[in-house]
Design an enzyme around this catalytic site. Structure first.
Site, mmCIF file in Angstrom:
data_model
loop_
_atom_site.group_PDB
_atom_site.id
_atom_site.type_symbol
_atom_site.label_atom_id
_atom_site.label_comp_id
_atom_site.label_asym_id
_atom_site.label_seq_id
_atom_site.Cartn_x
_atom_site.Cartn_y
_atom_site.Cartn_z
ATOM 1 N N LYS A 111 0.826 -1.217 0.000
ATOM 2 C CA LYS A 111 0.000 0.000 0.000
ATOM 3 C C LYS A 111 0.855 1.259 0.000
ATOM 4 C CE LYS A 111 -4.425 -1.433 1.942
ATOM 5 N NZ LYS A 111 -5.389 -1.232 3.019
ATOM 6 N N LYS A 194 -4.425 -8.540 -6.506
ATOM 7 C CA LYS A 194 -5.670 -8.825 -5.784
ATOM 8 C C LYS A 194 -6.800 -7.914 -6.277
ATOM 9 C CE LYS A 194 -6.152 -7.208 -1.597
ATOM 10 N NZ LYS A 194 -6.032 -6.867 -0.174
ATOM 11 N N LYS A 197 -11.349 -2.971 -3.747
ATOM 12 C CA LYS A 197 -12.319 -1.878 -3.898
ATOM 13 C C LYS A 197 -11.621 -0.545 -4.096
ATOM 14 C CE LYS A 197 -13.892 -2.813 0.787
ATOM 15 N NZ LYS A 197 -12.704 -2.830 1.664
HETATM 16 P P1 TYM Z 1 -10.916 -5.143 3.684
HETATM 17 O O1 TYM Z 1 -12.047 -4.220 3.721
HETATM 18 O O2 TYM Z 1 -9.753 -4.814 2.825
HETATM 19 O O3 TYM Z 1 -11.414 -6.581 3.276
HETATM 20 C C1 TYM Z 1 -12.510 -7.183 3.931
HETATM 21 C C2 TYM Z 1 -12.421 -8.698 3.790
HETATM 22 O O4 TYM Z 1 -12.425 -9.054 2.416
HETATM 23 C C3 TYM Z 1 -11.325 -9.903 2.140
HETATM 24 N N1 TYM Z 1 -10.858 -9.621 0.784
HETATM 25 C C4 TYM Z 1 -10.676 -10.551 -0.161
HETATM 26 N N2 TYM Z 1 -10.835 -11.884 -0.142
HETATM 27 C C5 TYM Z 1 -10.576 -12.553 -1.293
HETATM 28 N N3 TYM Z 1 -10.137 -11.948 -2.429
HETATM 29 C C6 TYM Z 1 -9.944 -10.611 -2.478
HETATM 30 N N4 TYM Z 1 -9.560 -10.025 -3.599
HETATM 31 C C7 TYM Z 1 -10.227 -9.857 -1.304
HETATM 32 N N5 TYM Z 1 -10.160 -8.537 -1.005
HETATM 33 C C8 TYM Z 1 -10.552 -8.412 0.267
HETATM 34 C C9 TYM Z 1 -10.269 -9.532 3.172
HETATM 35 O O5 TYM Z 1 -9.364 -10.597 3.366
HETATM 36 C C10 TYM Z 1 -11.118 -9.262 4.374
HETATM 37 O O6 TYM Z 1 -11.413 -10.462 5.056
HETATM 38 N N6 TYM Z 1 -7.934 -5.375 7.511
HETATM 39 C C11 TYM Z 1 -9.207 -5.944 7.149
HETATM 40 C C12 TYM Z 1 -10.354 -5.400 7.954
HETATM 41 C C13 TYM Z 1 -10.241 -5.649 9.424
HETATM 42 C C14 TYM Z 1 -10.328 -6.899 10.082
HETATM 43 C C15 TYM Z 1 -10.181 -6.618 11.466
HETATM 44 C C16 TYM Z 1 -10.484 -8.201 9.640
HETATM 45 C C17 TYM Z 1 -10.073 -4.709 10.382
HETATM 46 N N7 TYM Z 1 -10.034 -5.302 11.614
HETATM 47 C C18 TYM Z 1 -10.195 -7.638 12.403
HETATM 48 C C19 TYM Z 1 -10.504 -9.211 10.600
HETATM 49 C C20 TYM Z 1 -10.354 -8.938 11.962
HETATM 50 C C21 TYM Z 1 -9.382 -5.765 5.652
HETATM 51 O O7 TYM Z 1 -8.563 -6.116 4.903
HETATM 52 O O8 TYM Z 1 -10.484 -5.230 5.196
#
Ligand code: TYM
Length: 332
Positions: A111, A194, A197
């Protein structure tokens, strides 16, 4: 019953990657677990978010989760910024985690890119806040996509170091729950990246709000190679774009790569993409219309989030208060 925690950032419209890697599994896990699901707006502001849009995006993310089937009566759904315990424990964890540990986080490196000096310090300590999210509830299972594995290992390192430093067995070990053949959905434009969004190209992803025509066009334009689909899973090894599309098809039809190739092996992408677009439209457009239905009554979504925040605070406040006592803060 084991307690689950997971979060999603309101930094844009949820994608097919979020759906297959996380949201869909959150729904499934509601049977047999106590689930705490959080729209993580504190995490979202680690990169710039327009203040005029953030509140709306947070509500829209909650509406998408409700549309997918999260049940706010049996489980908890709320916005992270409305439960202060997250930020309080995150500060303690900022003082437990080591710089060297954060330096190893591949997501930060991705990032921050070449502009490391200019990113926010919040982006750097992002995984400490994630650890706080989970440990504030003593949650033990965390359903995520494959990209979050390293952050969850760090959350365990932080929990264990806290226990060691303060001579307690306070924070339990966390188990990542990574489900299905599409735990890492890749960009439609580049099979090595990957699906995200926050990718500048809308053509790189399917959004959960896309209509049928948009989905069909994006699938048609998705990058592929010039060969027919292989008949064996091994044949996908060097073909990331083909592997990605077959994985999406398998996940959405609740089957595996081998059975999809059993049906489409030897066929060209024109045929396969038509079938994939149809499947995506059938699975996703009902979620989009259900999301719109929720958003037609924003007050009802806000009421669910308010109720969830109250119930979340009732669990997290005493857990974090005890962590503060263990650290040695004056109890007055
Ligand atoms: P975020 O919003 O980036 O993603 C949310 C969830 O979606 C999954 N994800 C994917 N899975 C498969 N393929 C993809 N291309 C893909 N893009 C996103 C992510 O693995 C995630 O499960 N840091 C976290 C948010 C968070 C969190 C937490 C998660 C904050 N605190 C505590 C678990 C426990 C995140 O990446 O959000």
């Amino acid at each position: 019953m084991q307690r689950i925690f997971s979060g999603i950032q309101p930094s844009g419209v949820p994608t097919l990657g979020n759906y297959l890697g996380a949201m869909r599994n959150w729904v499934t896990l509601q049977d047999g677990h106590e689930c705490i699901y959080c729209v993580v707006d504190l995490h979202a502001i680690t990169t710039w978010q327009d203040p005029k849009l953030l509140a709306g995006q947070t509500r829209e993310m909650a509406a998408s989760l409700l549309a997918c089937g999260i049940d706010p009566k049996r489980h908890l759904l709320f916005a992270q910024s409305s439960v202060a315990a997250h930020a309080r424990l995150a500060w303690i964890f900022n003082c437990v985690a080591r710089l060297g540990w954060l330096n190893r986080m591949t997501q930060f490196k991705d990032k921050a890119g070449k502009d490391r000096e200019a990113v926010s310090t919040g982006l750097y300590v992002y995984p400490n806040l994630m650890a706080a999210d989970i440990h504030a509830y003593h949650a033990t299972r965390v359903p995520v996509g494959d990209d979050q594995k390293q952050h969850l290992e760090l959350a365990n390192d932080i929990g264990q170091k806290f226990n060691h430093d303060f001579g307690v067995e306070y924070f339990p070990m966390i188990e990542p729950v990574i489900m299905g053949v599409a735990a890492r959905v890749m960009s439609l434009r580049d099979g090595s990246k990957k699906m995200s969004k926050s990718d500048p190209s809308d053509q790189s992803r399917i959004n959960l709000t896309d209509d049928a025509d948009t989905i069909a066009t994006k699938v048609k334009r998705a990058k592929t190679d010039a060969f027919p689909l292989p008949s064996e899973v091994d044949g996908l090894a060097e073909r990331p774009e083909a592997r990605n599309l077959v994985g999406i098809y398998a996940a959405l039809s609740d089957t595996d790569l081998a059975s999809v190739l059993g049906e489409f092996g030897g066929k060209g992408f024109v045929v396969f993409k038509d079938a994939l677009a149809e499947l995506l439209v059938n699975k996703l457009t009902p979620i989009a219309s259900e999301t719109r239905r929720w958003l037609a009554d924003p007050g009802s979504v806000d009421a669910i989030l308010r109720d969830g925040a109250g119930r979340a605070a009732a669990i997290a406040d005493p857990i974090v208060a005890e962590a503060e006592r263990l650290v040695g803060f004056l109890q007055v």
